[in-house]
Design a protein around this motif. Structure first.
Motif, mmCIF file in Angstrom:
data_model
loop_
_atom_site.group_PDB
_atom_site.id
_atom_site.type_symbol
_atom_site.label_atom_id
_atom_site.label_comp_id
_atom_site.label_asym_id
_atom_site.label_seq_id
_atom_site.Cartn_x
_atom_site.Cartn_y
_atom_site.Cartn_z
ATOM 1 N N ARG A 1 5.492 3.941 -5.392
ATOM 2 C CA ARG A 1 4.798 2.978 -6.252
ATOM 3 C C ARG A 1 3.335 3.326 -6.485
ATOM 4 O O ARG A 1 2.854 3.281 -7.623
ATOM 5 C CB ARG A 1 4.926 1.562 -5.646
ATOM 6 N N THR A 2 2.604 3.648 -5.433
ATOM 7 C CA THR A 2 1.183 3.973 -5.615
ATOM 8 C C THR A 2 1.023 5.244 -6.431
ATOM 9 O O THR A 2 0.115 5.366 -7.261
ATOM 10 C CB THR A 2 0.489 4.133 -4.246
ATOM 11 N N THR A 3 1.915 6.212 -6.222
ATOM 12 C CA THR A 3 1.887 7.450 -7.012
ATOM 13 C C THR A 3 2.115 7.146 -8.489
ATOM 14 O O THR A 3 1.423 7.699 -9.363
ATOM 15 C CB THR A 3 2.952 8.438 -6.511
ATOM 16 N N ALA A 4 3.083 6.260 -8.771
ATOM 17 C CA ALA A 4 3.365 5.898 -10.166
ATOM 18 C C ALA A 4 2.180 5.173 -10.793
ATOM 19 O O ALA A 4 1.823 5.424 -11.947
ATOM 20 C CB ALA A 4 4.620 5.021 -10.230
ATOM 21 N N PRO B 1 -6.181 3.345 -8.216
ATOM 22 C CA PRO B 1 -4.817 2.908 -7.859
ATOM 23 C C PRO B 1 -4.755 2.199 -6.515
ATOM 24 O O PRO B 1 -3.894 1.332 -6.305
ATOM 25 C CB PRO B 1 -4.017 4.220 -7.837
ATOM 26 N N LEU B 2 -5.675 2.515 -5.614
ATOM 27 C CA LEU B 2 -5.688 1.860 -4.309
ATOM 28 C C LEU B 2 -6.117 0.397 -4.435
ATOM 29 O O LEU B 2 -5.587 -0.481 -3.747
ATOM 30 C CB LEU B 2 -6.609 2.601 -3.346
ATOM 31 N N PHE B 3 -7.081 0.123 -5.321
ATOM 32 C CA PHE B 3 -7.477 -1.261 -5.594
ATOM 33 C C PHE B 3 -6.277 -2.071 -6.095
ATOM 34 O O PHE B 3 -6.033 -3.196 -5.640
ATOM 35 C CB PHE B 3 -8.588 -1.296 -6.647
ATOM 36 N N PHE B 4 -5.533 -1.504 -7.040
ATOM 37 C CA PHE B 4 -4.384 -2.206 -7.600
ATOM 38 C C PHE B 4 -3.333 -2.498 -6.531
ATOM 39 O O PHE B 4 -2.832 -3.628 -6.414
ATOM 40 C CB PHE B 4 -3.749 -1.373 -8.729
ATOM 41 N N GLU B 5 -2.986 -1.485 -5.758
ATOM 42 C CA GLU B 5 -1.917 -1.649 -4.773
ATOM 43 C C GLU B 5 -2.293 -2.625 -3.670
ATOM 44 O O GLU B 5 -1.471 -3.436 -3.238
ATOM 45 C CB GLU B 5 -1.540 -0.287 -4.182
ATOM 46 N N LEU B 6 -3.537 -2.573 -3.212
ATOM 47 C CA LEU B 6 -3.952 -3.486 -2.148
ATOM 48 C C LEU B 6 -3.928 -4.933 -2.640
ATOM 49 O O LEU B 6 -3.508 -5.842 -1.909
ATOM 50 C CB LEU B 6 -5.346 -3.118 -1.644
ATOM 51 N N THR B 7 -4.345 -5.158 -3.875
ATOM 52 C CA THR B 7 -4.337 -6.514 -4.426
ATOM 53 C C THR B 7 -2.918 -7.057 -4.538
ATOM 54 O O THR B 7 -2.644 -8.210 -4.167
ATOM 55 C CB THR B 7 -4.997 -6.528 -5.820
ATOM 56 N N ILE C 1 -5.119 1.438 3.287
ATOM 57 C CA ILE C 1 -5.757 1.423 1.969
ATOM 58 C C ILE C 1 -7.227 1.024 2.065
ATOM 59 O O ILE C 1 -8.082 1.620 1.412
ATOM 60 C CB ILE C 1 -4.997 0.477 1.015
ATOM 61 N N LYS C 2 -7.557 0.027 2.865
ATOM 62 C CA LYS C 2 -8.940 -0.438 2.964
ATOM 63 C C LYS C 2 -9.869 0.678 3.454
ATOM 64 O O LYS C 2 -10.936 0.919 2.869
ATOM 65 C CB LYS C 2 -9.026 -1.646 3.891
ATOM 66 N N ALA C 3 -9.478 1.361 4.508
ATOM 67 C CA ALA C 3 -10.301 2.455 5.028
ATOM 68 C C ALA C 3 -10.437 3.579 4.000
ATOM 69 O O ALA C 3 -11.519 4.164 3.842
ATOM 70 C CB ALA C 3 -9.687 2.993 6.318
ATOM 71 N N SER C 4 -9.355 3.858 3.288
ATOM 72 C CA SER C 4 -9.397 4.903 2.255
ATOM 73 C C SER C 4 -10.353 4.518 1.137
ATOM 74 O O SER C 4 -11.122 5.351 0.632
ATOM 75 C CB SER C 4 -7.995 5.138 1.686
#
Length: 429
Positions: free
Chosen positions: A124-127, A332-338, A283-286
């Protein structure tokens, strides 16, 4: 197909920035604020239309909303193919920017929706990152425009430069019409078989999802951080060639720098997305690591533009490229974490809030160009300040992975026997 929409929107949103020198030469009633305003229409239309378009997507699915966006892109491209005089063309260019800006709501807000609808949890995060990479490559497309539109320094006459600009308009219109035909022919609403348990379950309705977002402290912290960081770091690309011109980089060199920086930032987002899928739960640390690296690079650019250190062209190239790469890798990390934190709220609502604030910040950023005699040196200060301030809200985010837990827990549970009592949602799954 969705990624093509992303590419076309970003390319044509930034049509005028990379060829601003030529546009100012050809059209007598244009100035630098005109170029900024044409870019600003996309952010204005986004703020106005984001929730209506997201509701349309929630109610009728991706096919209907993508088809509407394709129609608007085709119309926006065609109106610029008409030239009567400079005044009429300026009006039509603004109308075109308005029409092309509306599809940006779906191009920017829906990547996590598409990912959740079509891809399993470990992809999902890759997509999500992939569609954002194509968005960035749209920026590469805009910075390749000087291959079609010559610079005034090339020695071409005003008439020849005008013909170059109109040729670009015809190409944009033609590509948009072809894309509309492609969407009409093929764009399914959803896959026949859901790729995951969570994607097969119904999300909370649209309005309750909005209320759920508004009540979440962590969601607000992520949105504020994303809006401030991305709203400046991404939007400034549309005026980058104007800002770096005092450093001795003309339109042709800005094209090369723009292509390199945007391509590298797209690839960095794809790498970050893939690593997040492989190493879930961090994700947060990244995010914080990427934002700190971006801040360091923009501080380097700040030192160059203020003459605190001697500016070398290679340093300008490297600082901008790395700064944009680290900043965009976080998208993409912002989107996935939310989405993870707010599950089972609707994915499209999460994307709507994130990108609403991003574009609101972008409006303010581009409107500053209309202040008399403000110059352009403030842009680097804005980049530095935005990246620094955006780190603060992330510190207060309470990290959790509700959606991933649903997929993992059900996947790892014992098989369901025919005699067991099964909830309706599980039967659907």
């Amino acid at each position: 197909m969705y990624s093509i929409l992303c590419f076309l929107h970003v390319w044509q949103w930034n049509n005028w920035g990379p060829i601003s020198e030529t546009a100012l030469k050809v059209f007598s009633n244009w100035d630098k604020s005109t170029v900024a305003m044409l870019a600003n229409w996309s952010t204005i239309t986004f703020v106005v239309f984001i929730f209506p378009i997201c509701w349309l997507n929630y109610r009728y699915g991706l096919r209907v909303s993508i088809l509407l966006c394709a129609i608007l892109m085709a119309a926006g491209g065609l109106v610029r193919c008409v030239y009567i005089n400079d005044t009429v063309f300026l009006a039509l260019s603004n109308l075109s920017a308005f029409l092309i800006g509306i599809p940006g709501t779906l191009a920017l807000a829906a990547p996590s929706v598409l990912a959740a609808t079509w891809f399993p949890p470990h992809e999902r995060t890759t997509a999500t990152a992939f569609s954002q990479v194509i968005c960035q490559l749209g920026g590469v497309g805009s910075y390749l425009e000087p291959l079609i539109v010559r610079s005034p320094s090339s020695g071409a006459s005003k008439e020849e430069l005008f013909d170059d600009v109109m040729m670009l308009m015809y190409i944009c219109a033609g590509v948009n019409v072809v894309f509309l035909v492609m969407v009409v022919v093929y764009f399914p609403k959803e896959p026949k078989i859901p790729p995951s348990i969570s994607s097969s379950m119904d999300n909370i309705d649209f309005m309750p999802s909005i209320k759920g977002f508004l009540k979440s402290k962590s969601a607000w912290m992520i949105t504020i951080s994303y809006g401030i960081n991305t709203g400046v770091s991404v939007i400034w690309v549309s005026v980058m060639n104007i800002v770096i011109f005092p450093l001795g980089i003309d339109m042709d060199e800005a094209m090369i720098l723009g292509v390199i920086a945007i391509f590298c930032s797209g690839m960095s987002a794809l790498i970050a997305g893939r690593l997040t899928d492989r190493l879930s739960g961090h994700i947060k640390a990244s995010l914080m690591g990427l934002m700190i690296c971006s801040l360091a690079c923009y501080f380097w650019l700040f030192l160059l533009t203020t003459n605190a250190i001697t500016a070398m062209k290679w340093e300008v190239y490297v600082s901008i490229t790395l700064g944009m790469s680290f900043s965009f890798a976080a998208v993409p990390l912002f989107f996935e974490l939310t989405v993870e934190i707010l599950y089972p709220c609707s994915d499209i609502v999460c994307g709507a809030f994130l990108t609403f604030l991003e574009n609101f910040v972008g409006i303010i950023f581009l409107l500053i160009f209309f202040i008399d005699d403000i110059g352009y040196s403030w842009v680097v200060y804005a980049l530095l300040g935005a990246n620094a301030f955006a780190l603060v809200p992330i510190l207060f985010v309470q990290e959790n992975y509700k959606r991933s837990d649903v997929d993992k827990n059900i996947t790892n549970s014992p098989p369901i026997s025919p005699t067991m009592s099964v909830p309706p949602s599980m039967k659907n799954s």
